[in-house]
Each structure stands twice: as C-alpha cells, then as structure tokens.
Design a protein around this motif. Structure first.
Motif, PDB file in Angstrom:
ATOM      1  N   LYS A  39      44.629  49.254  36.229  1.00  0.00           N
ATOM      2  CA  LYS A  39      44.877  48.289  35.985  1.00  0.00           C
ATOM      3  C   LYS A  39      43.654  47.346  35.742  1.00  0.00           C
ATOM      4  O   LYS A  39      42.818  47.484  35.774  1.00  0.00           O
ATOM      5  CB  LYS A  39      45.683  47.997  37.434  1.00  0.00           C
ATOM      6  N   LEU A  40      44.159  46.234  34.986  1.00  0.00           N
ATOM      7  CA  LEU A  40      43.733  45.274  34.138  1.00  0.00           C
ATOM      8  C   LEU A  40      44.465  43.642  34.953  1.00  0.00           C
ATOM      9  O   LEU A  40      45.307  43.624  35.201  1.00  0.00           O
ATOM     10  CB  LEU A  40      43.541  44.966  33.612  1.00  0.00           C
ATOM     11  N   SER A  41      43.172  42.908  35.318  1.00  0.00           N
ATOM     12  CA  SER A  41      44.008  41.683  36.314  1.00  0.00           C
ATOM     13  C   SER A  41      44.099  40.977  34.409  1.00  0.00           C
ATOM     14  O   SER A  41      43.339  40.940  33.551  1.00  0.00           O
ATOM     15  CB  SER A  41      42.733  40.664  36.574  1.00  0.00           C
ATOM     16  N   ILE A  42      45.645  40.087  34.841  1.00  0.00           N
ATOM     17  CA  ILE A  42      46.880  39.142  34.033  1.00  0.00           C
ATOM     18  C   ILE A  42      45.270  38.083  33.543  1.00  0.00           C
ATOM     19  O   ILE A  42      45.108  37.668  32.872  1.00  0.00           O
ATOM     20  CB  ILE A  42      46.955  39.036  33.480  1.00  0.00           C
ATOM     21  N   GLN A  43      45.062  37.960  34.971  1.00  0.00           N
ATOM     22  CA  GLN A  43      44.478  35.981  34.882  1.00  0.00           C
ATOM     23  C   GLN A  43      42.859  36.394  33.656  1.00  0.00           C
ATOM     24  O   GLN A  43      42.383  35.957  33.184  1.00  0.00           O
ATOM     25  CB  GLN A  43      43.659  36.384  36.375  1.00  0.00           C
ATOM     26  N   ARG A  44      42.448  37.720  33.790  1.00  0.00           N
ATOM     27  CA  ARG A  44      41.264  38.056  33.535  1.00  0.00           C
ATOM     28  C   ARG A  44      41.486  37.534  31.342  1.00  0.00           C
ATOM     29  O   ARG A  44      40.109  37.915  31.231  1.00  0.00           O
ATOM     30  CB  ARG A  44      40.293  39.116  33.618  1.00  0.00           C
ATOM     31  N   LEU A  91      39.323  40.166  42.336  1.00  0.00           N
ATOM     32  CA  LEU A  91      39.316  42.190  41.204  1.00  0.00           C
ATOM     33  C   LEU A  91      40.037  41.642  39.368  1.00  0.00           C
ATOM     34  O   LEU A  91      40.368  41.284  39.591  1.00  0.00           O
ATOM     35  CB  LEU A  91      40.004  42.633  41.798  1.00  0.00           C
ATOM     36  N   ASP A  92      38.624  42.103  38.723  1.00  0.00           N
ATOM     37  CA  ASP A  92      38.867  42.126  37.748  1.00  0.00           C
ATOM     38  C   ASP A  92      40.296  43.148  36.876  1.00  0.00           C
ATOM     39  O   ASP A  92      40.224  43.334  36.058  1.00  0.00           O
ATOM     40  CB  ASP A  92      37.620  42.587  36.946  1.00  0.00           C
ATOM     41  N   GLY A  93      39.776  44.249  37.965  1.00  0.00           N
ATOM     42  CA  GLY A  93      40.899  45.294  37.421  1.00  0.00           C
ATOM     43  C   GLY A  93      40.525  46.826  38.504  1.00  0.00           C
ATOM     44  O   GLY A  93      39.678  46.005  39.983  1.00  0.00           O
ATOM     45  N   VAL A  94      41.047  47.894  38.435  1.00  0.00           N
ATOM     46  CA  VAL A  94      41.202  49.102  39.505  1.00  0.00           C
ATOM     47  C   VAL A  94      41.637  50.476  38.642  1.00  0.00           C
ATOM     48  O   VAL A  94      41.807  50.092  37.460  1.00  0.00           O
ATOM     49  CB  VAL A  94      42.946  48.981  40.065  1.00  0.00           C
ATOM     50  N   LEU A  95      40.503  50.780  38.685  1.00  0.00           N
ATOM     51  CA  LEU A  95      40.132  52.202  38.155  1.00  0.00           C
ATOM     52  C   LEU A  95      40.502  53.210  39.027  1.00  0.00           C
ATOM     53  O   LEU A  95      40.431  53.149  40.236  1.00  0.00           O
ATOM     54  CB  LEU A  95      38.394  52.537  37.843  1.00  0.00           C
TER      55      LEU A  95
END
Length: 120
Positions: A39-44, A91-95
């Motif tokens: 996932k990617l953070s939409i905010q980032r 968090l900026d994202g999830v691997l």
C-alpha cells in the motif's frame, strides 16, 4: 540487501516507487508479513504533487500500477499498489506479502536486512 530498522515498534525500510514517470522516495515503509497487498499512503502522494483520479478519494482502496517499485536492489516492474489513507499517519506505505513473495524475500532479523532470491 536492504537495511531494516525498528522504530516505534514497527519494522521499517525505504522504497522508491515510480508513478507516471515520477520517482517518489518513501522513508517510513512498514514491512508487514500479515498484509496481503502493498500500500501507499494517499497523503504522501498528494504531498508530493502526484495527482490521482477521483476514485482515490473514496474510502475503499484505489488500486494503481506503479511503473516500478524498488526496495534497495529488489525491484519489480508494473506492480499494483493500493492507495489509501493508512491508519498510522506516520507511515508512507506498507510492503506486503505480494511484493515479498514475488521477490522471494528473506528477512534476517539478526542482521536487520531484507534480501531476495529472485530477479523480476
């Protein structure tokens, strides 16, 4: 091999994702073996000026294809990512498992490294 670190109880690393030909360096990416999808953070994305369609503002995850995603030497071309508001705003994202399985990831907690057995 890519270094890992523990910060705030999270196992973190960095990754670079290319979206619409634009590189985005993410520094606080959670390595999560319980997450089925990365996932990617939409905010980032918004903070970095990457525009998305209206579908991305909905509460359900929006799936987009990154032209490439790399975590150190581990790189995948044309990789689907969920874009959503993450529960932890730091968090900026999830691997997730989708990436980890595809690269044949090996997490070495003794050496705090992430490596892979496959070149994609």
């Amino acid at each position: 091999m890519k270094s890992l670190r523990i910060d705030g109880g999270y196992l973190l690393t960095e990754m670079t994702v290319y979206i619409n030909g634009q590189p985005l360096k993410l520094n606080r990416v959670l390595v999560d073996t319980c997450a089925t999808h990365s996932k990617l953070s939409i905010q980032r994305l918004v903070e970095n000026g990457i525009t998305l369609s209206e579908a991305s503002t909905m509460e359900v995850p929006y799936v987009m294809n990154a032209s490439s995603l790399s975590v150190g030497p581990l790189k995948i071309i044309d990789f689907p990512l969920e874009v959503k508001k993450l529960q932890d705003a730091n968090l900026d994202g999830v691997l997730g498992l989708d990436f980890l399985k595809k690269v044949g990831a090996k997490i070495n907690l003794d050496a705090m490294t992430l490596s892979g057995s496959r070149v994609i």
